[in-house]
Design a protein around this motif. Structure first.
Motif, PDB file in Angstrom:
ATOM      1  N   ARG A  92       0.829  -1.206   0.000  1.00  0.00           N
ATOM      2  CA  ARG A  92       0.000   0.000   0.000  1.00  0.00           C
ATOM      3  C   ARG A  92       0.862   1.254   0.000  1.00  0.00           C
ATOM      4  N   LYS A 101       1.403   3.768  -3.211  1.00  0.00           N
ATOM      5  CA  LYS A 101       0.970   5.142  -2.962  1.00  0.00           C
ATOM      6  C   LYS A 101       2.079   6.113  -3.321  1.00  0.00           C
ATOM      7  N   GLY A 151      -4.985   9.086  -2.215  1.00  0.00           N
ATOM      8  CA  GLY A 151      -5.443   7.810  -2.725  1.00  0.00           C
ATOM      9  C   GLY A 151      -4.287   6.970  -3.217  1.00  0.00           C
ATOM     10  N   GLY A 189      -6.016  -1.537  -4.343  1.00  0.00           N
ATOM     11  CA  GLY A 189      -7.241  -1.684  -3.570  1.00  0.00           C
ATOM     12  C   GLY A 189      -7.891  -3.014  -3.862  1.00  0.00           C
ATOM     13  N   ARG A 217      -9.650  -4.022  -7.242  1.00  0.00           N
ATOM     14  CA  ARG A 217      -9.108  -3.248  -8.360  1.00  0.00           C
ATOM     15  C   ARG A 217      -8.200  -4.125  -9.209  1.00  0.00           C
ATOM     16  N   TYR A 275      -7.384  -5.756   4.301  1.00  0.00           N
ATOM     17  CA  TYR A 275      -6.412  -5.924   3.237  1.00  0.00           C
ATOM     18  C   TYR A 275      -6.617  -7.208   2.434  1.00  0.00           C
ATOM     19  N   ARG A 311     -15.057   2.607  -0.617  1.00  0.00           N
ATOM     20  CA  ARG A 311     -15.467   1.587  -1.576  1.00  0.00           C
ATOM     21  C   ARG A 311     -16.140   0.420  -0.859  1.00  0.00           C
ATOM     22  N   GLU A 319      -9.707   2.078   2.207  1.00  0.00           N
ATOM     23  CA  GLU A 319      -9.600   2.503   0.816  1.00  0.00           C
ATOM     24  C   GLU A 319     -10.567   3.662   0.611  1.00  0.00           C
TER      25      GLU A 319
END
Length: 720
Positions: free
Chosen positions: A172, A176, A188, A192, A195, A506, A555, A565
């Motif tokens: 993550r 990022k 953001g 994710g 995704r 996660y 989400r 997320e």
């Protein structure tokens, strides 16, 4: 038949009952009468018609009122009770029927509440048994999640469609950091649950790696594949893929159901290696000709000892010039290599007492100088390059021993806010500022160990400071290293905990069976990938110049609200805030000043919610603000939009209020804070997840059915 139609029918029946017998009997009497009797009857009726009509209308009105009262108490009361009972059965077990209405309805409500209480006792027992049965499975999942979360390497697990079903904290943070453009504005990430990994890695390379693994599996070799890819920002990633194998059935071989990717950003290491190669090449090739000239000149001096003094001087000059050039080249190379070293090592989290312990050991070994400690904060973590920091402490100890011969050195460690103070203390005469500056800027050497770094280089690497101070009362002095406390990751963990348990968010192993589908109106509500969002604005009139000042979104994937997320961004509205709105959302002029404008944030939000169904409470209000920005930004939100206000009216048409606060209470959802865009979005997401099974009970299963049912509600007529 709807309740209001039944009421109208009852009123009609009441009217017929009141007038029907009189009309029928009058007609029968009329037919049996003679002409003179009829005239007399007409004259009698006409004279008393106003009074009779008035009495009939009064009686009818009283009858309607009585009927309406009975209807409200019995029919509508029972309908509300029915909705409450369905709430108790599904969304909110703790909800109870309100004891109001006539005694008979209250008795029924009491009986329903008693049955609900007995049902809760039985369900609690069943839940306890199910919880014990699932405990071992959940424990194994949590162990895996904990292991994955704490790995120092970025790990991502995908199904065969490339949909992410697991990732760890390192992945993550790494992705990022790789985010470019509008995605990174709001904090953001490119990664994710649900995704596609192909937004980060090249699809062709991933598919090629899968094919290599299948071939190696078929050949009975170790199933692994490696490749290097380039991100959109030009970063180099080294990726290793290993398969996730499904359970073999019968005699057949286990099939590949997904894959595990370990990802490493090698951009920095490649750059450092390239720079090192350039330095070595420059050193070797640049020195080759100089060495050749020196060797030739020395050979001539040896072979011809009797040469003329003028010629000898020329050869000596060649040796001197070439040696000077070589020395200059070596110095330049050392400077460049030193700069590389200064930026090479990342800072790591380390206990401050461990640094002190290491420095004490080195000082005792190298200098045979006693050391002690005082005022140690043994729970203080700092961000440091431990090797260079310990070397700096030993270097200063050696300098003190050479110049001031202290009997012992002492170490002290404490914190002040986000800074850590590491002190090296000694008793002795005062030191001049010039001496301290010289020590700070010199390259460090302790015995035979040397480094091109100075103390100032080490301090700059840590983003800190070093001070020299006197304790006059105690006749002591100390060097104070000001270092960063290792708090950023701790603060991030605390923020994650506020949004819910971090590790379970996660992963989602059910996504192994997830199929990549576009937004289809015939898809089930329970299968949707959604973005639930909310806005805070300067006012309630989008068409009259009010602007968005905050967008918050989260989400929903696989029927789970992913609290980590999220999209959360304050926006500069480029206009003054209305004073009456500030107490509602708590956003002030200072908070929006200097923030990105809607031109920057709206593309970021559009990317965040791409290929998902939008969900909001009173969505017409929020969507109107977005629609008014289409011409300015060129961003259009064309996906389906579901409104929890309308869906609540569909599920509970007989409830008086469908405000978000009321719905939260009705569905048994507890929210700590409200009127922040992100918190309201999360609350709306919880409401939607509770409404989905209630909608299914009414036969509303798909997106299309939910949209059609919403359009039929009264609240769908509201326009902004």
């Amino acid at each position: 038949m709807k309740a209001k139609y039944r009421f109208i029918l009852a009123v009609v029946v009441l009217g017929l009952l009141m007038t029907g017998p009189f009309v029928v009997s009058s007609l029968l009497v009329w037919l049996d009468m003679k002409e003179a009797e009829r005239n007399l009857l007409v004259e009698l009726l006409v004279s008393r018609l106003p009074v009779g009509t008035m009495m009939t209308m009064c009686g009818f009105a009283i009858g309607v009122l009585v009927l309406h009262k009975l209807f409200k108490q019995y029919v509508e009361g029972l309908l509300r009770m029915s909705e409450t009972l369905r709430l108790m059965l599904g969304a909110n077990r703790d909800f109870r029927v309100t004891l109001d209405g006539p005694p008979e309805v209250q008795q029924l409500a009491m009986a329903a509440n008693d049955l609900a209480q007995q049902r809760d006792v039985l369900m609690n027992d069943v839940d306890a048994q199910i919880g014990r049965a699932k405990a071992s499975v959940e424990e194994e999942k949590n162990r895996l999640a904990a292991l994955m979360s704490e790995l120092a390497q970025a790990v991502v697990v995908c199904n065969l469609d490339g949909r992410i079903l697991l990732y760890n904290n390192r992945a993550r943070l790494q992705f990022k950091a790789l985010a470019l453009g509008p995605t990174s504005v709001s904090g953001g990430a490119l990664i994710g649950l649900g995704r596609s990994i192909f937004s980060i890695l090249e699809k062709n390379q991933v598919e090629h790696a899968q094919e290599v693994i299948r071939q190696r599996l078929g050949a009975g070799k170790t199933a692994i594949s490696n490749f290097i890819t380039t991100t959109r920002g030009g970063q180099l990633l080294r990726v290793q893929m290993v398969p996730v194998l499904a359970a073999a059935s019968g005699e057949g071989e286990a099939a590949m159901s997904g894959y595990v990717l370990t990802v490493e950003n090698i951009t920095r290491s490649i750059e450092l290696e390239a720079r090192r190669d350039q330095v070595l090449h420059s050193l070797t090739e640049g020195s080759r000709s100089a060495l050749g000239n020196i060797r030739a000149a020395v050979a001539n001096l040896i072979d011809y000892p009797e040469m003329e003094p003028e010629l000898r001087e020329r050869f000596v000059k060649v040796v001197d010039d070439e040696a000077a050039r070589m020395s200059q080249r070596l110095d330049q190379t050392m400077i460049e290599f030193s700069d590389s070293m200064k930026t090479r090592w990342p800072l790591e989290d380390i206990l401050g007492i461990d640094i002190i312990a290491a420095a004490q050991r080195r000082i005792n070994e190298k200098l045979n100088l006693p050391t002690k400690t005082e005022e140690l904060d043994d729970a203080l973590w700092v961000k440091a390059d431990s090797f260079s920091l310990v070397f700096s402490l030993v270097f200063l100890a050696a300098k003190l021993q050479d110049h001031y011969e202290p009997r012992e050195l002492r170490f002290r460690l404490k914190s002040e806010g986000k800074l850590a103070y590491l002190d090296l203390i000694w008793a002795g005469p005062a030191m001049s500022s010039e001496t301290f500056y010289t020590w700070e800027m010199d390259s460090m050497q302790v015995g035979s160990e040397t480094t091109p770094l100075s103390i100032r280089d080490v301090i700059d690497r840590h983003g800190g400071e070093i001070w020299y101070q006197r304790e006059k009362a105690a006749h002591r002095a100390f060097f104070r290293f000001v270092l960063p406390v290792a708090t950023p990751e701790i603060q991030q963990d605390q923020e994650d905990r506020k949004r819910g348990s971090s590790r379970p968010e996660y992963y989602d192993f059910d996504l192994f069976n997830f199929a990549d589908k576009s937004i289809d109106l015939e898809r089930k509500l329970s299968d949707l990938t959604c973005t639930v969002f909310d806005t805070e604005t300067t006012g309630l009139e989008p068409s009259n110049g009010d602007e968005i000042i905050q967008i918050g979104a989260a989400r929903i994937v696989n029927n789970r609200l992913l609290r980590q997320e999220v999209f959360d961004q304050i926006i500069d509205p480029e206009c003054p805030l209305k004073p009456e709105s500030i107490p509602i959302h708590g956003i002030t002029e200072d908070m929006v000043r200097g923030k990105p404008t809607i031109d920057v944030i709206l593309p970021a939000f559009h990317e965040f919610c791409e290929d998902t169904v939008l969900i909001a409470h009173n969505a017409a209000f929020d969507m109107r603000f977005l629609q008014l920005k289409e011409e300015r930004t060129g961003i259009r939100f064309s996906q389906p939009v579901l409104d929890t206000l309308l869906l609540s009216a569909v599920v509970h048409p007989n409830q008086e209020s469908h405000k978000l606060d009321v719905i939260l209470e009705r569905l048994g959802i507890h929210i700590a804070s409200r009127h922040n865009a992100l918190e309201d979005a999360l609350a709306t997401g919880e409401v939607f997840l509770k409404l989905v099974p209630l909608l299914e009970e009414k036969g509303i299963v798909t997106v299309r059915q939910a949209l059609e049912a919403s359009e039929k509600t009264y609240f769908a007529r509201v326009k902004y």
